[in-house]
Scaffold this motif. Structure first.
Motif, mmCIF file in Angstrom:
data_model
loop_
_atom_site.group_PDB
_atom_site.id
_atom_site.type_symbol
_atom_site.label_atom_id
_atom_site.label_comp_id
_atom_site.label_asym_id
_atom_site.label_seq_id
_atom_site.Cartn_x
_atom_site.Cartn_y
_atom_site.Cartn_z
ATOM 1 N N GLY A 1 45.899 34.238 77.302
ATOM 2 C CA GLY A 1 46.848 33.671 76.362
ATOM 3 C C GLY A 1 47.618 32.476 76.888
ATOM 4 N N GLU A 2 47.577 32.245 78.197
ATOM 5 C CA GLU A 2 48.350 31.143 78.779
ATOM 6 C C GLU A 2 47.859 29.789 78.283
ATOM 7 O OE1 GLU A 2 49.923 29.576 83.121
ATOM 8 O OE2 GLU A 2 48.216 30.933 83.054
ATOM 9 N N GLU A 3 46.552 29.640 78.169
ATOM 10 C CA GLU A 3 46.009 28.368 77.703
ATOM 11 C C GLU A 3 46.495 28.051 76.290
ATOM 12 O OE1 GLU A 3 41.605 26.843 76.821
ATOM 13 O OE2 GLU A 3 41.944 27.466 78.888
ATOM 14 N N GLU A 4 46.516 29.064 75.436
ATOM 15 C CA GLU A 4 47.004 28.855 74.081
ATOM 16 C C GLU A 4 48.484 28.486 74.083
ATOM 17 O OE1 GLU A 4 45.222 31.607 74.940
ATOM 18 O OE2 GLU A 4 43.340 31.155 73.932
ATOM 19 N N GLU A 5 49.258 29.117 74.985
ATOM 20 C CA GLU A 5 50.678 28.792 75.088
ATOM 21 C C GLU A 5 50.867 27.340 75.474
ATOM 22 O OE1 GLU A 5 52.394 31.495 77.891
ATOM 23 O OE2 GLU A 5 51.902 33.251 76.701
ATOM 24 N N GLU A 6 50.073 26.881 76.462
ATOM 25 C CA GLU A 6 50.171 25.494 76.913
ATOM 26 C C GLU A 6 49.772 24.540 75.801
ATOM 27 O OE1 GLU A 6 47.842 25.255 80.454
ATOM 28 O OE2 GLU A 6 49.219 26.506 81.600
ATOM 29 N N GLU A 7 48.726 24.871 75.048
ATOM 30 C CA GLU A 7 48.302 24.020 73.945
ATOM 31 C C GLU A 7 49.383 23.959 72.881
ATOM 32 O OE1 GLU A 7 44.652 25.780 72.677
ATOM 33 O OE2 GLU A 7 43.505 24.919 74.315
ATOM 34 N N GLY A 8 50.014 25.092 72.615
ATOM 35 C CA GLY A 8 51.089 25.117 71.634
ATOM 36 C C GLY A 8 52.269 24.276 72.086
ATOM 37 N N ALA A 9 52.609 24.352 73.373
ATOM 38 C CA ALA A 9 53.708 23.551 73.905
ATOM 39 C C ALA A 9 53.369 22.069 73.838
ATOM 40 C CB ALA A 9 54.010 23.969 75.344
ATOM 41 N N ALA A 10 52.129 21.724 74.142
ATOM 42 C CA ALA A 10 51.708 20.320 74.065
ATOM 43 C C ALA A 10 51.771 19.824 72.631
ATOM 44 C CB ALA A 10 50.296 20.160 74.631
ATOM 45 N N ALA A 11 51.390 20.669 71.687
ATOM 46 C CA ALA A 11 51.448 20.273 70.279
ATOM 47 C C ALA A 11 52.888 20.049 69.843
ATOM 48 C CB ALA A 11 50.780 21.330 69.409
ATOM 49 N N GLN A 12 53.807 20.849 70.375
ATOM 50 C CA GLN A 12 55.210 20.680 70.005
ATOM 51 C C GLN A 12 55.775 19.380 70.568
ATOM 52 O OE1 GLN A 12 57.054 24.288 71.345
ATOM 53 N NE2 GLN A 12 56.476 25.415 69.512
ATOM 54 N N ARG A 13 55.279 18.912 71.717
ATOM 55 C CA ARG A 13 55.751 17.664 72.314
ATOM 56 C C ARG A 13 55.109 16.449 71.647
ATOM 57 N NH1 ARG A 13 54.625 20.732 76.966
ATOM 58 N NH2 ARG A 13 52.720 19.579 77.290
ATOM 59 N N SER A 14 54.100 16.657 70.861
ATOM 60 C CA SER A 14 53.383 15.571 70.209
ATOM 61 C C SER A 14 54.283 14.851 69.213
ATOM 62 C CB SER A 14 52.156 16.139 69.481
ATOM 63 O OG SER A 14 51.558 15.153 68.698
ATOM 64 N N SER A 15 53.994 13.564 69.014
ATOM 65 C CA SER A 15 54.768 12.815 68.034
ATOM 66 C C SER A 15 54.258 13.092 66.619
ATOM 67 C CB SER A 15 54.688 11.317 68.345
ATOM 68 O OG SER A 15 53.346 10.885 68.280
ATOM 69 N N ILE A 16 53.139 13.786 66.506
ATOM 70 C CA ILE A 16 52.585 14.141 65.201
ATOM 71 C C ILE A 16 52.909 15.607 64.937
ATOM 72 C CG2 ILE A 16 50.468 14.377 63.848
ATOM 73 C CD1 ILE A 16 49.225 12.268 65.707
ATOM 74 N N PRO A 17 53.556 15.915 63.815
ATOM 75 C CA PRO A 17 53.848 17.324 63.528
ATOM 76 C C PRO A 17 52.550 18.134 63.442
ATOM 77 C CG PRO A 17 54.891 15.865 61.921
ATOM 78 C CD PRO A 17 54.005 15.016 62.774
ATOM 79 N N MET A 18 52.508 19.251 64.156
ATOM 80 C CA MET A 18 51.299 20.069 64.206
ATOM 81 C C MET A 18 51.655 21.521 63.888
ATOM 82 S SD MET A 18 48.695 18.120 65.220
ATOM 83 C CE MET A 18 47.526 19.035 66.190
ATOM 84 N N ASP A 19 51.406 21.938 62.657
ATOM 85 C CA ASP A 19 51.588 23.341 62.343
ATOM 86 C C ASP A 19 50.359 24.097 62.846
ATOM 87 O OD1 ASP A 19 49.496 23.280 60.306
ATOM 88 O OD2 ASP A 19 50.955 22.249 59.053
ATOM 89 N N PRO A 20 50.428 25.420 62.956
ATOM 90 C CA PRO A 20 49.299 26.187 63.503
ATOM 91 C C PRO A 20 47.973 25.935 62.782
ATOM 92 C CG PRO A 20 51.241 27.575 63.357
ATOM 93 C CD PRO A 20 51.584 26.268 62.684
ATOM 94 N N GLU A 21 48.002 25.751 61.483
ATOM 95 C CA GLU A 21 46.759 25.498 60.745
ATOM 96 C C GLU A 21 46.149 24.158 61.150
ATOM 97 O OE1 GLU A 21 49.668 26.308 59.099
ATOM 98 O OE2 GLU A 21 49.177 28.435 58.847
ATOM 99 N N HIS A 22 46.999 23.150 61.343
ATOM 100 C CA HIS A 22 46.519 21.830 61.756
ATOM 101 C C HIS A 22 45.938 21.895 63.166
ATOM 102 C CE1 HIS A 22 47.305 17.222 61.463
ATOM 103 N NE2 HIS A 22 46.222 17.477 62.134
ATOM 104 N N VAL A 23 46.594 22.639 64.046
ATOM 105 C CA VAL A 23 46.092 22.804 65.415
ATOM 106 C C VAL A 23 44.694 23.417 65.376
ATOM 107 C CG1 VAL A 23 46.439 24.034 67.593
ATOM 108 C CG2 VAL A 23 48.382 22.943 66.462
#
Length: 68
Positions: A7-29
């Motif tokens: 699950g750590e990789e998914e956590e890191e991907e989620g954190a990276a998506a939150q830092r993105s300048s493009i809004p990324m909801d879970p469906e978009h990810v």
């Protein structure tokens, strides 16, 4: 680098998506992940020896280079 916990990789991907300048909801990810899973990079730049070793062997090579 340490091995990832389950699950750590998914956590890191989620954190990276939150830092993105493009809004990324879970469906978009998930859409981006599915799209990128179908992307094939050209193999012209891959040296012949690279396709003849396992991922584990390649990881050992990288680890030795990082320690040197």
């Amino acid at each position: 680098p340490h091995p990832a916990r389950p699950g750590e990789e998914e956590e890191e991907e989620g954190a990276a998506a939150q830092r993105s300048s493009i809004p990324m909801d879970p469906e978009h990810v998930e859409l981006v992940k599915r799209t990128m899973a179908g992307v094939k990079l050209p193999t012209l730049g891959i040296p012949p020896w690279a396709s003849q070793i396992s991922d584990e062997q390649w990881q050992a090579v990288v680890q030795r280079a990082l320690q040197a």
